[in-house]
Scaffold this motif. Sequence first.
Motif, PDB file in Angstrom:
ATOM      1  N   ALA A   3      39.845  35.988  50.016  1.00  0.00           N
ATOM      2  CA  ALA A   3      40.389  36.544  48.920  1.00  0.00           C
ATOM      3  C   ALA A   3      40.840  38.002  49.172  1.00  0.00           C
ATOM      4  O   ALA A   3      42.223  38.314  48.692  1.00  0.00           O
ATOM      5  CB  ALA A   3      39.658  36.324  47.722  1.00  0.00           C
ATOM      6  N   THR A   4      40.095  38.774  49.574  1.00  0.00           N
ATOM      7  CA  THR A   4      40.628  40.119  49.509  1.00  0.00           C
ATOM      8  C   THR A   4      41.773  40.264  50.594  1.00  0.00           C
ATOM      9  O   THR A   4      42.664  41.032  50.477  1.00  0.00           O
ATOM     10  CB  THR A   4      39.463  41.097  49.858  1.00  0.00           C
ATOM     11  N   LEU A   7      44.865  39.193  48.992  1.00  0.00           N
ATOM     12  CA  LEU A   7      45.482  40.269  48.106  1.00  0.00           C
ATOM     13  C   LEU A   7      45.937  41.417  48.889  1.00  0.00           C
ATOM     14  O   LEU A   7      47.165  41.828  48.544  1.00  0.00           O
ATOM     15  CB  LEU A   7      44.196  40.875  47.421  1.00  0.00           C
ATOM     16  N   GLY A  62      41.371  45.797  44.750  1.00  0.00           N
ATOM     17  CA  GLY A  62      42.699  45.624  44.022  1.00  0.00           C
ATOM     18  C   GLY A  62      43.613  46.831  43.973  1.00  0.00           C
ATOM     19  O   GLY A  62      43.446  47.761  44.384  1.00  0.00           O
ATOM     20  N   PHE A  79      45.930  43.707  39.938  1.00  0.00           N
ATOM     21  CA  PHE A  79      45.365  42.663  40.779  1.00  0.00           C
ATOM     22  C   PHE A  79      44.069  42.926  41.346  1.00  0.00           C
ATOM     23  O   PHE A  79      43.857  43.988  42.154  1.00  0.00           O
ATOM     24  CB  PHE A  79      46.380  42.106  41.794  1.00  0.00           C
ATOM     25  N   VAL A  81      40.338  41.516  43.006  1.00  0.00           N
ATOM     26  CA  VAL A  81      39.202  40.412  43.446  1.00  0.00           C
ATOM     27  C   VAL A  81      37.904  41.126  43.323  1.00  0.00           C
ATOM     28  O   VAL A  81      37.713  42.257  43.983  1.00  0.00           O
ATOM     29  CB  VAL A  81      39.901  39.903  44.917  1.00  0.00           C
ATOM     30  N   ARG A  90      36.236  36.108  42.041  1.00  0.00           N
ATOM     31  CA  ARG A  90      37.204  35.889  40.887  1.00  0.00           C
ATOM     32  C   ARG A  90      38.112  36.900  41.198  1.00  0.00           C
ATOM     33  O   ARG A  90      38.373  37.839  41.733  1.00  0.00           O
ATOM     34  CB  ARG A  90      36.436  35.967  39.381  1.00  0.00           C
ATOM     35  N   VAL A  91      39.454  36.207  40.666  1.00  0.00           N
ATOM     36  CA  VAL A  91      40.687  37.347  40.516  1.00  0.00           C
ATOM     37  C   VAL A  91      41.021  37.467  39.346  1.00  0.00           C
ATOM     38  O   VAL A  91      40.920  36.617  38.532  1.00  0.00           O
ATOM     39  CB  VAL A  91      41.779  36.631  41.506  1.00  0.00           C
ATOM     40  N   VAL A 123      47.518  33.549  40.794  1.00  0.00           N
ATOM     41  CA  VAL A 123      46.337  32.945  40.934  1.00  0.00           C
ATOM     42  C   VAL A 123      46.123  31.596  41.768  1.00  0.00           C
ATOM     43  O   VAL A 123      45.568  31.471  42.642  1.00  0.00           O
ATOM     44  CB  VAL A 123      45.503  32.715  39.499  1.00  0.00           C
ATOM     45  N   LEU A 126      46.744  32.363  45.529  1.00  0.00           N
ATOM     46  CA  LEU A 126      45.636  33.020  46.252  1.00  0.00           C
ATOM     47  C   LEU A 126      44.538  31.925  46.376  1.00  0.00           C
ATOM     48  O   LEU A 126      43.948  31.840  47.355  1.00  0.00           O
ATOM     49  CB  LEU A 126      44.791  34.172  45.509  1.00  0.00           C
TER      50      LEU A 126
END
Length: 134
Positions: A3-4, A7, A62, A79, A81, A90-91, A123, A126
């Motif tokens: 996730a990161t 981002l 973020g 944004f 994470v 979560r984002v 969302v 991602l």
Amino acid sequence: AAATGGLRSWVLHRGQGFRVVPASPPLAPGTDVVLAVPFAPAVHVIAACRIVWVVDEPDRVGFAYGTLPAHPASGEEAFVVSRDAGGTVRVDVYAFSQPRHPLARLGAPVARRQQARALRGYVDALARHVETQG
């Protein structure tokens, strides 16, 4: 990590067809970014932004950007994470804006729908990225 990584590599934007210029902008305050946002077949809206803050902590990553004059709206998007103590990732996406360009003011209802679609798209993009990484 997925996730990161997504981002940091602008997957939230690219995953819904936005073109990001420069291709790999650094996540640092003061970095200018231009987004070409698909609006209709063969029509893109140019949205120029400047990164205004960045967070890079072990459990929270973020950034936020503010719009520049070459953007049809005036506002910011953020944004983030994060991972909580239980390990849940979560984002969060936050946006506020008002129309700047006369056409954006004239088409304010369409612009609001476009922004809502983009927020959901961030969302979803991602989530697709994380699924493919894992």
